[in-house]
Design a protein around this motif. Structure first.
Motif, mmCIF file in Angstrom:
data_model
loop_
_atom_site.group_PDB
_atom_site.id
_atom_site.type_symbol
_atom_site.label_atom_id
_atom_site.label_comp_id
_atom_site.label_asym_id
_atom_site.label_seq_id
_atom_site.Cartn_x
_atom_site.Cartn_y
_atom_site.Cartn_z
ATOM 1 N N PRO A 97 52.034 36.450 39.065
ATOM 2 C CA PRO A 97 52.082 36.217 37.708
ATOM 3 C C PRO A 97 50.999 36.619 37.020
ATOM 4 C CG PRO A 97 51.904 34.111 38.832
ATOM 5 C CD PRO A 97 51.703 35.243 39.841
ATOM 6 N N ALA A 98 51.158 36.967 35.481
ATOM 7 C CA ALA A 98 49.936 37.195 34.599
ATOM 8 C C ALA A 98 48.922 36.232 34.324
ATOM 9 C CB ALA A 98 50.648 37.499 33.138
ATOM 10 N N ALA A 99 49.480 34.884 34.718
ATOM 11 C CA ALA A 99 48.375 33.769 34.592
ATOM 12 C C ALA A 99 47.442 33.714 35.656
ATOM 13 C CB ALA A 99 49.164 32.528 34.883
ATOM 14 N N ALA A 100 47.528 34.261 36.670
ATOM 15 C CA ALA A 100 46.951 34.405 38.122
ATOM 16 C C ALA A 100 45.700 35.463 37.802
ATOM 17 C CB ALA A 100 47.589 34.800 39.389
ATOM 18 N N MET A 101 46.349 36.719 36.918
ATOM 19 C CA MET A 101 45.193 37.811 36.911
ATOM 20 C C MET A 101 44.353 37.133 35.396
ATOM 21 S SD MET A 101 44.344 41.237 36.887
ATOM 22 C CE MET A 101 46.069 41.813 37.811
ATOM 23 N N PHE A 102 44.907 36.398 34.542
ATOM 24 C CA PHE A 102 44.090 35.919 33.537
ATOM 25 C C PHE A 102 42.996 34.799 34.252
ATOM 26 C CE2 PHE A 102 43.162 32.626 30.222
ATOM 27 C CZ PHE A 102 42.663 33.496 29.416
ATOM 28 N N ALA A 103 43.482 34.071 35.143
ATOM 29 C CA ALA A 103 42.699 32.999 35.860
ATOM 30 C C ALA A 103 41.644 33.771 36.413
ATOM 31 C CB ALA A 103 43.283 32.182 36.526
ATOM 32 N N ALA A 104 42.033 34.782 37.176
ATOM 33 C CA ALA A 104 40.785 35.563 38.061
ATOM 34 C C ALA A 104 39.568 36.088 36.980
ATOM 35 C CB ALA A 104 41.421 36.600 38.879
ATOM 36 N N HIS A 105 40.285 36.642 36.114
ATOM 37 C CA HIS A 105 39.081 37.337 34.928
ATOM 38 C C HIS A 105 38.329 36.009 34.411
ATOM 39 C CE1 HIS A 105 39.938 41.584 35.184
ATOM 40 N NE2 HIS A 105 41.377 41.325 35.194
ATOM 41 N N LEU A 106 39.003 35.036 34.203
ATOM 42 C CA LEU A 106 38.409 33.682 33.336
ATOM 43 C C LEU A 106 37.326 33.220 34.417
ATOM 44 C CD1 LEU A 106 38.214 32.194 31.155
ATOM 45 C CD2 LEU A 106 39.866 30.522 31.964
ATOM 46 N N VAL A 107 37.646 33.210 35.613
ATOM 47 C CA VAL A 107 36.701 32.598 36.668
ATOM 48 C C VAL A 107 35.687 33.856 36.698
ATOM 49 C CG1 VAL A 107 36.296 32.420 39.224
ATOM 50 C CG2 VAL A 107 38.411 31.302 38.024
ATOM 51 N N ALA A 108 35.855 35.002 36.615
ATOM 52 C CA ALA A 108 34.741 36.179 36.742
ATOM 53 C C ALA A 108 33.713 36.016 35.621
ATOM 54 C CB ALA A 108 35.369 37.382 36.928
ATOM 55 N N ILE A 109 34.488 35.481 34.552
ATOM 56 C CA ILE A 109 33.454 35.275 33.462
ATOM 57 C C ILE A 109 32.502 34.367 33.515
ATOM 58 C CG2 ILE A 109 33.431 34.694 30.750
ATOM 59 C CD1 ILE A 109 36.211 36.410 30.572
#
Length: 176
Positions: A97-109
């Motif tokens: 889901p798009a939420a997993a991609m967003f969460a991965a980028h947020l964790v990266a930040i």
């Protein structure tokens, strides 16, 4: 008006920001189900990373965690847009889901800002310690050792000089 040179810690922060921008964008995108870049997309990702690094190195505000997070967020957003434009799509039964991609980028930040902040503090502590050690070592080396006073005795030297000079001159008959 001349521009002041960046301190070494600023340059290191810039390099770390640039490297983490590219590496974490690819890692977060891969963790979210995206494909790795190739060709022109990889080159554009390198340009985004260099730009983020240059901004972090040249801006005094980059020492602030909020500014650094904003810079990394912009890098992750641009990285995601570039990697999404690579031609692969996140659709189908295996796509997360798009939420997993967003969460991965947020964790990266957040992880990137924490790593760069910790590196910044570590650099400052180590460089302060090294400067102190060098300053103390230089003070010990630069201090003159106890020197003995001159052993030469001026009266004795004058006597030896007077004794070594010949008092004999030309014959008296020759001078006339």
């Amino acid at each position: 008006m001349s521009v002041p040179a960046a301190a070494p810690v600023d340059r290191v922060r810039g390099v770390a920001t640039g490297l983490l921008t590219a590496a974490l964008a690819m890692a977060a995108h891969g963790a979210g189900g995206g494909a790795l870049p190739s060709g022109a997309v990889a080159a554009l990702l390198v340009v985004v990373a260099i730009t983020a690094g240059a901004l972090a190195a040249s801006t005094v505000r980059a020492r602030s965690p909020r500014y650094l997070m904003g810079l990394l967020a912009a890098g992750q957003l641009l990285g995601h847009v570039l990697l999404s434009a690579a031609g692969h799509h996140h659709t189908g039964p295996a796509a997360p889901p798009a939420a997993a991609m967003f969460a991965a980028h947020l964790v990266a930040i957040v992880a990137g800002a924490a790593l760069i902040g910790a590196g910044d503090r570590l650099w400052r502590a180590v460089s302060r310690t090294v400067r102190t050690i060098v300053r103390v070592a230089y003070a010990v080396v630069a201090r003159p050792a106890a020197t003995a006073h001159s052993a030469d005795q001026p009266l004795r030297s004058a006597l030896l000089l007077a004794a070594s000079v010949s008092h004999r001159g030309p014959p008296v008959s020759f001078a006339r």
